[in-house]
Motif scaffolding. Structure first.
Motif, PDB file in Angstrom:
ATOM      1  N   PHE A 157      -2.005   1.775   6.265  1.00 13.44           N
ATOM      2  CA  PHE A 157      -1.777   0.714   5.330  1.00 13.44           C
ATOM      3  C   PHE A 157      -2.886   0.625   4.294  1.00 13.44           C
ATOM      4  CE2 PHE A 157      -3.717  -3.471   4.475  1.00 13.44           C
ATOM      5  CZ  PHE A 157      -2.479  -4.108   3.858  1.00 13.44           C
ATOM      6  N   ALA A 158      -4.070   1.076   4.781  1.00 15.93           N
ATOM      7  CA  ALA A 158      -5.186   1.057   3.807  1.00 15.93           C
ATOM      8  C   ALA A 158      -5.086   2.078   2.686  1.00 15.93           C
ATOM      9  CB  ALA A 158      -6.433   1.432   4.714  1.00 15.93           C
ATOM     10  N   ARG A 159      -4.251   3.201   3.162  1.00  9.90           N
ATOM     11  CA  ARG A 159      -4.043   4.320   2.209  1.00  9.90           C
ATOM     12  C   ARG A 159      -3.039   3.573   1.108  1.00  9.90           C
ATOM     13  NH1 ARG A 159      -4.827   8.045   6.227  1.00  9.90           N
ATOM     14  NH2 ARG A 159      -2.609   7.803   6.824  1.00  9.90           N
ATOM     15  N   MET A 160      -1.813   3.221   1.669  1.00  9.42           N
ATOM     16  CA  MET A 160      -0.813   2.637   0.846  1.00  9.42           C
ATOM     17  C   MET A 160      -1.327   1.508   0.134  1.00  9.42           C
ATOM     18  SD  MET A 160       2.447   3.174   3.167  1.00  9.42           S
ATOM     19  CE  MET A 160       3.688   3.135   2.090  1.00  9.42           C
ATOM     20  N   ALA A 161      -1.959   0.642   0.405  1.00 11.05           N
ATOM     21  CA  ALA A 161      -2.596  -0.394  -0.232  1.00 11.05           C
ATOM     22  C   ALA A 161      -3.344  -0.028  -1.318  1.00 11.05           C
ATOM     23  CB  ALA A 161      -3.283  -1.585   0.619  1.00 11.05           C
ATOM     24  N   THR A 162      -4.402   0.901  -1.060  1.00  7.81           N
ATOM     25  CA  THR A 162      -5.293   1.469  -2.267  1.00  7.81           C
ATOM     26  C   THR A 162      -4.485   2.267  -3.420  1.00  7.81           C
ATOM     27  OG1 THR A 162      -7.091   1.665  -0.631  1.00  7.81           O
ATOM     28  CG2 THR A 162      -7.157   2.990  -2.645  1.00  7.81           C
ATOM     29  N   GLY A 163      -3.419   2.932  -2.867  1.00  4.81           N
ATOM     30  CA  GLY A 163      -2.281   3.585  -3.912  1.00  4.81           C
ATOM     31  C   GLY A 163      -1.622   2.651  -4.653  1.00  4.81           C
ATOM     32  N   LEU A 204      -7.759  -5.862   1.717  1.00  2.00           N
ATOM     33  CA  LEU A 204      -8.297  -4.830   2.475  1.00  2.00           C
ATOM     34  C   LEU A 204      -9.351  -5.519   3.562  1.00  2.00           C
ATOM     35  CD1 LEU A 204      -8.320  -2.042  -0.160  1.00  2.00           C
ATOM     36  CD2 LEU A 204      -6.994  -2.097   1.802  1.00  2.00           C
ATOM     37  N   VAL A 205     -10.146  -6.253   3.128  1.00  2.00           N
ATOM     38  CA  VAL A 205     -11.297  -6.616   3.847  1.00  2.00           C
ATOM     39  C   VAL A 205     -10.619  -7.367   5.089  1.00  2.00           C
ATOM     40  CG1 VAL A 205     -13.300  -8.145   4.049  1.00  2.00           C
ATOM     41  CG2 VAL A 205     -12.939  -6.690   2.131  1.00  2.00           C
ATOM     42  N   PHE A 206      -9.659  -8.332   4.682  1.00  2.00           N
ATOM     43  CA  PHE A 206      -8.885  -9.252   5.769  1.00  2.00           C
ATOM     44  C   PHE A 206      -8.199  -8.320   6.686  1.00  2.00           C
ATOM     45  CE2 PHE A 206      -4.998 -11.194   7.134  1.00  2.00           C
ATOM     46  CZ  PHE A 206      -5.348 -12.202   7.480  1.00  2.00           C
ATOM     47  N   ALA A 207      -7.697  -7.142   6.396  1.00  2.00           N
ATOM     48  CA  ALA A 207      -6.873  -6.192   7.237  1.00  2.00           C
ATOM     49  C   ALA A 207      -7.692  -5.496   8.048  1.00  2.00           C
ATOM     50  CB  ALA A 207      -5.765  -5.277   6.217  1.00  2.00           C
ATOM     51  N   ARG A 208      -8.838  -5.189   7.618  1.00  2.00           N
ATOM     52  CA  ARG A 208      -9.521  -4.507   8.543  1.00  2.00           C
ATOM     53  C   ARG A 208      -9.858  -5.353  10.099  1.00  2.00           C
ATOM     54  NH1 ARG A 208     -15.106  -2.206   6.481  1.00  2.00           N
ATOM     55  NH2 ARG A 208     -15.032  -1.237   8.538  1.00  2.00           N
ATOM     56  N   ARG A 209      -9.969  -6.404   9.915  1.00  2.00           N
ATOM     57  CA  ARG A 209      -9.906  -7.527  11.110  1.00  2.00           C
ATOM     58  C   ARG A 209      -8.562  -7.482  12.000  1.00  2.00           C
ATOM     59  NH1 ARG A 209     -13.481 -10.769  13.559  1.00  2.00           N
ATOM     60  NH2 ARG A 209     -12.676 -12.439  14.806  1.00  2.00           N
ATOM     61  N   GLN A 210      -7.646  -7.903  10.902  1.00  2.00           N
ATOM     62  CA  GLN A 210      -6.494  -8.385  11.435  1.00  2.00           C
ATOM     63  C   GLN A 210      -5.404  -7.141  11.832  1.00  2.00           C
ATOM     64  OE1 GLN A 210      -2.907  -8.975   9.902  1.00  2.00           O
ATOM     65  NE2 GLN A 210      -2.320 -10.986  10.865  1.00  2.00           N
ATOM     66  N   LEU A 211      -5.779  -6.001  11.404  1.00  2.00           N
ATOM     67  CA  LEU A 211      -4.859  -4.787  11.880  1.00  2.00           C
ATOM     68  C   LEU A 211      -5.899  -4.030  12.851  1.00  2.00           C
ATOM     69  CD1 LEU A 211      -2.934  -4.039   8.680  1.00  2.00           C
ATOM     70  CD2 LEU A 211      -2.232  -5.329  10.483  1.00  2.00           C
TER      71      LEU A 211
END
Length: 463
Positions: free
Chosen positions: A87-93, A71-78
């Motif tokens: 993405f963040a919601r589904m990853a958390t779920g 999630l930390v990586f995706a905040r920058r890459q996405l």
């Protein structure tokens, strides 16, 4: 002017400040499913439907750690992706569902969490919805997951009827007296569910096609999702141990998957494709280890592989290699020396009476010695060289300590699947094959053209 009229006139000119509106949580309707999952997890713990086991803690810990990093990586890459919030919601779920799966004390709750995690992963694979390849990959994954879901539900129903309870502890306690009509079909269904989730043949194509998803999704697969098949079989180990035929089936498929994935790695030129093939091979090794009854080694393999492979996927998005193909393998005489050292270590390990895990520990030893060889080759002529040389040694020590700790927490099978000498013979054959693979990877040998073409066709599945 009386007091009432004065108050009225003053009131007409003075306005009292309205109370500030209450601050509401920044939630939308799209967040409700994740909130509901979190609520279900909280209720599971609050009402005593959770159970702490070595397998469950390993799965939950892996999921939480890797998901947080992704999630930390995706905040920058996405950051430029309009679907980043989705993405963040589904990853958390997915993380919540995986933790719920790991701690569930009820087989129906475990099955529900298993199904939800599969639906979420299929959605993540189809993240780029307007891309036909991503939609096709998500559809293929959904089909594979559905087969595994049905198999797990069927196994859960059989075991619940046979034990007269849906509590996993009651099921495992009742297994010794349960009729074979319940345990043997349930064991085969559990194997099918594990094969589908771990992307072993005949379900490997969903993983190879999932490369259409963004890099964070590929990393997230190793946060307890693709590894969950090993957890499932260890959690229901007493059921698997009642069906020797199911264990042999798992062993053969795991061995075939390990060889299949290793061969695909030789022909994939892209980094993510090679890593995906490596995952198929590693999942084959993990389930092979479960079939042998070395559950502690399988659980540590699940954790170590999940963290390491997620890290490799996160680094693959910016990888540009200028090295020649010959740099992929170890040159002579390293492979042969490592194979001989591994076999010598396996003999010593066998003398300690721990032959149940002889094959997986031998393969892990070869992998760690390879890392040591790579580290020694890369030592710069500077004080930093000592640190580079020490890293593989520390890695070996860490793995040995972790495996020892896991062995203290997780009991292995009472009866190993095959005797120690058979494991030693199979280890010798696999190490010989690994030496050949290293020769091909380093450019000292080449695959036959017909075999290369066939592997290329299999490594690049089409719709």
């Amino acid at each position: 002017m009386n007091q009432n009229s004065m108050s009225a006139s003053l009131g007409s000119g003075v306005r009292t400040a309205a109370p500030a509106p209450a601050q509401s949580l920044p939630l939308s309707s799209a967040d409700l499913p994740v909130v509901a999952l979190g609520g279900l997890l909280a209720l599971t713990v609050a009402y005593g439907h959770a159970a702490a086991t070595a397998a469950g803690i390993a799965l939950a810990g892996l999921s939480l750690l890797v998901t947080l990093i992704v999630l930390v990586f995706a905040r920058r890459q996405l950051r430029a992706d309009p679907r980043a919030a989705s993405f963040a919601r589904m990853a958390t779920g997915l993380a919540i569902a995986t933790v719920l799966m790991g701690i569930a004390a009820d087989v129906l709750l475990l099955a529900a969490a298993w199904i939800v995690s599969g639906r979420l992963m299929a959605g993540l694979i189809g993240h780029v919805g307007e891309w036909a390849e991503a939609r096709s990959a998500a559809r293929r994954a959904s089909i594979s997951f559905a087969v595994g879901d049905l198999a797990l539900v069927g196994a859960a129903i059989l075991l619940a009827i046979g034990a007269g309870s849906t509590e996993i502890s009651a099921i495992t306690a009742a297994v010794p007296t349960m009729a074979n009509g319940f345990t043997i079909p349930a064991a085969f269904l559990l194997v099918i569910a594990a094969l589908a989730r771990c992307a072993l043949p005949p379900f490997s194509s969903w993983l190879m096609r999932s490369l259409a998803a963004p890099t964070p999704v590929s990393a997230l697969m190793h946060a307890g999702f693709v590894n969950a098949g090993g957890f499932l079989l260890v959690r229901f180990a007493p059921v698997l141990e009642t069906a020797t035929s199911a264990r042999f089936t798992l062993f053969i498929i795991g061995l075939a998957a390990a060889l299949f994935g290793s061969a695909i790695m030789l022909v994939r030129s892209d980094v993510k494709g090679s890593l995906a093939a490596s995952t198929v091979a590693q999942m084959g090794f993990m389930l092979l280890t479960v079939a042998l009854g070395a559950y502690a080694a399988a659980l540590w393999h699940m954790v170590a592989h999940g963290m390491f492979k997620a890290w490799l996927f996160l680094g693959s998005s910016g990888t540009i290699s200028t090295a020649s193909p010959a740099a992929k393998g170890l040159p002579k005489p390293w492979p042969a020396a490592i194979a001989l050292a591994t076999l010598a270590s396996a003999l010593v390990f066998n003398l300690t009476g721990e032959g149940t895990a002889l094959l997986p520990v031998g393969l892990a030893c070869a992998a760690l010695l390879s890392a040591l060889a790579i580290g020694l080759r890369a030592i710069p002529r500077s004080p930093l060289g000592l640190m580079v040389a020490a890293a593989p040694l520390l890695l070996i020590a860490l793995n040995a300590a972790a495996l020892t700790m896991m062995s203290a927490l997780q009991v292995n099978a009472a009866q190993p699947l095959i005797p120690d000498y058979a494991q030693f013979g199979l280890l010798s054959v696999l190490l010989a094959g690994w030496v050949v693979q290293q020769r091909i990877a380093s450019g000292e040998a080449a695959l036959p053209p017909a075999l290369f073409a066939r592997l290329m066709h299999v490594a690049n599945p089409t719709a």
